[in-house]
Write an enzyme that holds these catalytic residues in place. Structure first.
Site, PDB file in Angstrom:
ATOM      1  N   HIS A  95       0.849  -1.201   0.000  1.00 22.42           N
ATOM      2  CA  HIS A  95       0.000   0.000   0.000  1.00 22.42           C
ATOM      3  C   HIS A  95       0.886   1.254   0.000  1.00 22.42           C
ATOM      4  CE1 HIS A  95      -2.991   2.961   1.021  1.00 22.42           C
ATOM      5  NE2 HIS A  95      -3.914   2.052   0.708  1.00 22.42           N
ATOM      6  N   GLU A  97       0.630   3.975   1.453  1.00 22.49           N
ATOM      7  CA  GLU A  97       0.873   4.573   2.778  1.00 22.49           C
ATOM      8  C   GLU A  97       2.041   3.888   3.481  1.00 22.49           C
ATOM      9  OE1 GLU A  97      -3.163   4.216   4.111  1.00 22.49           O
ATOM     10  OE2 GLU A  97      -3.760   5.763   2.682  1.00 22.49           O
ATOM     11  N   GLU A 167      -3.972   1.694  -7.189  1.00 18.50           N
ATOM     12  CA  GLU A 167      -4.454   2.825  -6.389  1.00 18.50           C
ATOM     13  C   GLU A 167      -3.619   4.054  -6.696  1.00 18.50           C
ATOM     14  OE1 GLU A 167      -6.649   1.289  -2.626  1.00 18.50           O
ATOM     15  OE2 GLU A 167      -4.547   1.573  -2.143  1.00 18.50           O
ATOM     16  N   GLY A 173      -8.247   8.929  -0.584  1.00 16.02           N
ATOM     17  CA  GLY A 173      -8.729   9.788   0.496  1.00 16.02           C
ATOM     18  C   GLY A 173      -8.910  11.245   0.099  1.00 16.02           C
ATOM     19  N   SER A 213     -10.924   6.662  -3.511  1.00 13.40           N
ATOM     20  CA  SER A 213     -12.193   7.385  -3.439  1.00 13.40           C
ATOM     21  C   SER A 213     -13.355   6.677  -4.148  1.00 13.40           C
ATOM     22  CB  SER A 213     -12.023   8.813  -3.971  1.00 13.40           C
ATOM     23  OG  SER A 213     -11.093   9.527  -3.164  1.00 13.40           O
TER      24      SER A 213
HETATM   25  P1  13P Z   1     -10.113   5.782  -0.034  1.00 15.42           P
HETATM   26  O1  13P Z   1     -11.191   4.864  -0.572  1.00 15.42           O
HETATM   27  O2  13P Z   1     -10.425   6.318   1.307  1.00 15.42           O
HETATM   28  O3  13P Z   1      -9.714   6.799  -1.032  1.00 15.42           O
HETATM   29  O4  13P Z   1      -8.809   4.833   0.203  1.00 15.42           O
HETATM   30  C1  13P Z   1      -8.389   3.998  -0.793  1.00 15.42           C
HETATM   31  C2  13P Z   1      -7.350   3.106  -0.237  1.00 15.42           C
HETATM   32  O5  13P Z   1      -6.232   3.538   0.036  1.00 15.42           O
HETATM   33  C3  13P Z   1      -7.675   1.703  -0.015  1.00 15.42           C
HETATM   34  O6  13P Z   1      -6.542   0.952   0.274  1.00 15.42           O
END
Ligand code: 13P
Length: 268
Positions: A95, A97, A167, A173, A213
């Site tokens: 991911h 993040e 992603e 987000g 999103s």
């Molecule tokens: P959002 O749906 O909040 O944009 O997040 C996506 C995400 O990072 C799922 O792993």
């Protein structure tokens, strides 16, 4: 043919109590049919989540991370063995993040992926470009390079255990979703790269999820794209009603006739 998957990534949200309520509500309301539904719960209530899903066909729990070593002096980490021990089938790896905040690089991500697969877990492997890369126009090459350095190093047998999640970082987000065309173009490029590296069968069978999103209002349009096989959902997976609506959109689309455009085009 490949499966539709709707996976929730709760990230660092929910408590044992609110997580339980969320799972129960989704179980009560969702009718996913053949769509697989995955809950990426935090480590503290992963076991509880797995227990709640037991006996519910098509519903699975996922760990949000595992360490790349089998065991040892790694304070605060969780191992694949621990995840396996509580019968959790899926692991989310790569991911953005974790790449950003935990500085996880391709070498570490490949090690985590291999260890998970060696231990019979399925891996939701994430990839995606930043806004600056998208603006430069090198996003296709960038994402394919992320995959070349990681999951394309797996054997075809190992690769079977992979679900890819695209992603775009700029859509996570932010409320800014990739347009259905942007998602399709990237998913097409990813599937074409899988085809080149792993062959037709694996390319046709690998599920490629879109994340960033996804909401009830845009899920169906995104899922209608021929190379989009579901979603990895952050914010909207925390609201039972929204997550259920997204699952139902996937179900609707999973039943529609899906022309394998990628395969067709690749053979022209
Ligand atoms: P959002 O749906 O909040 O944009 O997040 C996506 C995400 O990072 C799922 O792993």
């Amino acid at each position: 043919m490949r499966k539709f998957v709707v996976a929730g990534n709760w990230k660092m949200n929910t408590t044992a109590k609110s997580g339980k309520k969320l799972v129960k509500e989704v179980l009560k309301k969702a009718k996913p049919g053949k769509v697989k539904v995955v809950f990426g719960a935090p480590a503290t209530h992963l076991q509880q989540t797995q227990a709640l899903l037991k006996g519910h066909k098509g519903f699975f729990a996922a760990a949000q991370n595992v360490h790349h070593e089998q065991s040892g002096a790694y304070t605060g980490e969780i191992s694949v063995d621990m995840v396996k021990d509580i019968d959790v089938k899926y692991v989310i790896i790569g991911h953005s993040e974790r790449r950003q905040y935990q500085k996880e690089n391709n070498t570490v991500l490949l090690a985590k992926t291999k260890l998970s697969i060696d231990n019979k877990r399925k891996v939701i492997f994430c990839c995606g470009e930043s806004l600056s890369i998208r603006e430069k126009g090198t996003h296709f090459q960038y994402v394919v390079r992320q995959l070349t350095a990681t999951i394309f190093k797996l054997s075809p047998k190992e690769f079977k255990q992979i679900v890819i999640a695209y992603e775009p970082i700029w859509a996570i987000g932010t409320g800014k979703t990739a347009s259905p065309e942007q998602a399709q173009d990237m998913h097409f490029a990813i599937r074409a790269a899988v085809r080149k590296k792993m062959g037709d069968k694996l390319a046709d069978n690998v599920s490629i999820l879109y994340g960033g999103s996804v909401k009830p209002a845009n899920a169906l349009e995104i899922f209608k794209q021929p190379d989009v096989d579901g979603g990895l959902i952050g914010g909207a997976s925390l609201k039972a009603e929204d997550f259920v609506a997204i699952i139902q959109a996937a179900k609707k689309q999973s039943k529609a006739d899906r022309i394998n455009v990628a395969h067709f085009t690749a053979n022209l």
